[in-house]
Write a protein that holds these residues in place. Structure first.
Motif, short mmCIF file in Angstrom:
data_model
loop_
_atom_site.label_atom_id
_atom_site.label_comp_id
_atom_site.label_asym_id
_atom_site.label_seq_id
_atom_site.Cartn_x
_atom_site.Cartn_y
_atom_site.Cartn_z
N GLU A 103 0.83 -1.21 0.00
CA GLU A 103 0.00 0.00 0.00
C GLU A 103 0.87 1.25 0.00
O GLU A 103 0.65 2.19 -0.78
CB GLU A 103 -0.93 0.03 1.21
CG GLU A 103 -1.72 1.34 1.31
CD GLU A 103 -2.62 1.42 2.53
OE1 GLU A 103 -2.78 2.54 3.07
OE2 GLU A 103 -3.19 0.38 2.92
N CYS A 118 1.30 4.03 -3.20
CA CYS A 118 0.90 5.43 -3.09
C CYS A 118 2.10 6.38 -2.97
O CYS A 118 1.98 7.58 -3.21
CB CYS A 118 -0.06 5.64 -1.92
SG CYS A 118 0.63 5.37 -0.28
N ARG A 149 -4.43 6.21 -3.24
CA ARG A 149 -4.00 4.90 -2.76
C ARG A 149 -4.53 3.81 -3.69
O ARG A 149 -5.68 3.36 -3.52
CB ARG A 149 -4.48 4.66 -1.34
CG ARG A 149 -3.82 5.56 -0.30
CD ARG A 149 -4.39 5.34 1.09
NE ARG A 149 -3.60 6.00 2.11
CZ ARG A 149 -3.77 7.27 2.48
NH1 ARG A 149 -4.73 8.00 1.90
NH2 ARG A 149 -3.00 7.80 3.42
N LYS A 205 -5.69 0.02 -0.84
CA LYS A 205 -6.10 0.57 0.45
C LYS A 205 -6.65 -0.55 1.31
O LYS A 205 -7.68 -1.15 1.02
CB LYS A 205 -7.15 1.67 0.26
CG LYS A 205 -7.46 2.42 1.55
CD LYS A 205 -8.35 3.63 1.30
CE LYS A 205 -8.59 4.41 2.59
NZ LYS A 205 -9.45 5.59 2.35
N ARG A 223 -2.90 7.80 7.06
CA ARG A 223 -4.35 7.73 6.83
C ARG A 223 -5.05 8.95 7.43
O ARG A 223 -6.04 9.45 6.87
CB ARG A 223 -4.92 6.46 7.47
CG ARG A 223 -4.54 5.17 6.78
CD ARG A 223 -5.24 5.03 5.43
NE ARG A 223 -5.00 3.71 4.85
CZ ARG A 223 -5.75 2.66 5.07
NH1 ARG A 223 -6.82 2.77 5.87
NH2 ARG A 223 -5.47 1.50 4.53
#
Length: 489
Positions: A77, A81, A397, A400, A389
């Protein structure tokens, strides 16, 4: 993959820069090649001697595989991102700023990379010498000499040509999987013949204490170590948003299944007592099953370890490269060889630190100290994921995860750290001392208004090393060009 453009698009002078050339296949080869190293040939003993039973050993291997996979997914993740080379260093920097990201870099530089690689080089040397000394332990001076030579050789390969390094990695990955599949096939044949006595009442005499499980977990976690290294190469991966998570999931599935089945094969042939007396499970396994060709097993182990070292070197050098580019390490470490287009200074610093750490002789001592360092970085990275977050809720993202997953992993990792300090105070204390030594260096490095005399000395040292190694800073745009008369650009 680090290369050099011979000329920029406008026909100007040559530019030194990174190019995306690492494919999904190379990603999988790198991760599997790093993970499957000395761990599967050493860690079964480390786990068994702490938990004391076949059932608990297999259960812990499964838990380590699942935990590592879940952590790898969390890193996927972050990697998707924030597709920048540097891995957890960049994630912590984005979430918490310079200080904690420097501490992460310092832990990798002084503990995780050199200590882990030193252990691997000593294991490599021990088993490559085993056929030469079949009836006794190899001399310590010979082990250290071989360890130094193999690491220096791999450093030279990575300095001269990264394509050679990735080709070596792919070949060694195939070789080590072939060796493990041999173990697995022989183990299956043993089970088919009815050798299942070790699996009857498998949890007898198990040690369920939290401290023993935590220390055993380090041996298993070390065997799975390397799943995070691909994130250090994100700048060089083709389509990182797609290839990073795909490579992590494919690689972890392969490794977890292979490790679990290999351990079942070991227990099909060897009793727990025989395993605890063995310094290399695969060698003892071969002595029990294929004695006429037992000499080949130490060689296969050595090849496997060499692949793990090479993959670690390929990835970790990029972390220090990025850290230097962010002024957290000396400027020269972020420079690239003009002739070979590789991060040569970073690789050479790694070589010096690894050879220094080879002075520690106890393999499990090194494993536990490295495990504490990595668990510290992992805990901070999971905290960074959770914090991002909240800090950047609108960050794109592509992957996610439910936030409960990183929170759960953070709590588990923190618990393991606390138990380690209680169970192994010497190893964890030394690691904490090394980490604390980085604080004054951070303060000096971020000291913006250094006296002119100190800055002149530092600049002169940088230029001298540049000329000595023929390296230059990476070009970020077409305006930066090479100048052989003054390499510091």
């Amino acid at each position: 993959m680090v290369i050099v453009d011979k000329a920029d698009l406008s026909g100007g002078a040559p530019r030194v820069q990174l190019r995306k050339q690492i494919t999904l296949f190379h990603c999988v080869s790198i991760i599997v090649g790093i993970i499957i190293g000395s761990g599967i040939f050493v860690s079964p003993v480390g786990i068994l001697q702490n938990v004391q039973s076949v059932g608990m050993s297999l259960l812990l291997w499964t838990v380590c595989g699942i935990f590592s996979t879940l952590c790898a997914v969390c890193f996927a993740e972050l990697g998707a991102c924030i597709p920048e080379s540097g891995g957890e260093y960049m994630y912590i920097k984005r979430a918490f700023g310079d200080f904690l990201s420097f501490i992460c870099l310092w832990i990798n530089l002084m503990i995780i990379q050199p200590v882990g690689t030193a252990a691997s080089t000593l294991i490599f040397a021990t088993y490559i010498l085993r056929p030469v000394y079949p009836d006794c332990e190899p001399p310590k001076i010979a082990i250290r000499l071989i360890g130094v030579c193999v690491y220096a050789c791999l450093t030279a390969i990575n300095v001269f040509n990264v394509k050679w390094a990735t080709k070596v990695q792919a070949i060694i990955t195939a070789s080590k999987l072939a060796a493990l599949f041999m173990v697995i096939i022989i183990g299956i044949l043993w089970i088919v013949k009815g050798n299942t006595s070790n699996f009857q009442n498998p949890f007898a005499n198990s040690d369920y204490s939290a401290g023993s499980v935590a220390i055993a977990f380090y041996s298993g976690f070390w065997a799975f170590g390397g799943w995070n290294y691909l994130n250090f190469l994100a700048d060089e991966v083709i389509e990182p948003n797609r290839n990073l998570p795909s490579a992590i999931l494919i690689s972890m599935a392969i490794v977890t299944v292979v490790y679990l089945v290999a351990n079942v094969a070991y227990f099909a042939v060897l009793t727990p007592h025989e395993m605890l007396l063995s310094s290399a499970v695969a060698v003892t396994f071969a002595e029990q099953t294929v004695r006429p060709v037992v000499w080949i097993m130490p060689i296969l182990i050595a090849i496997s370890v060499m692949g793990s070292i090479n993959g670690s070197m390929l990835s970790m050098s990029r972390l220090f490269f990025v850290g230097s580019r962010n002024n957290h390490l000396p400027e020269v470490i972020s420079m690239i060889s003009v002739r070979f287009s590789t991060p040569a200074p970073s690789l050479i610093v790694m070589c010096i630190l690894t050879i220094t750490m080879q002075n520690f002789e106890e393999i499990f001592y090194l494993i536990e100290m490295m495990g504490f360092g990595f668990a510290t970085v992992l805990t901070t990275t999971l905290a960074a994921l959770i914090h991002l977050r909240w800090k950047e809720p609108n960050l794109k993202r592509p992957i996610k995860l439910p936030v409960v997953l990183p929170i759960l992993l953070f709590l588990i990792s923190t618990s393991i750290l606390v138990l380690t300090v209680y169970q192994k105070p010497q190893q964890s204390g030394l690691a904490i001392l090394i980490i604390a030594c980085g604080i004054p260096l951070y303060l000096f490095g971020t000291w913006r208004s250094k006296p002119a005399s100190i800055q002149i000395i530092l600049d002169n040292i940088t230029v001298f090393i540049q000329k000595l190694m023929y390296v230059a800073a990476e070009d970020e745009d077409n305006s930066k060009t090479l100048n052989n008369d003054d390499l510091k650009i």
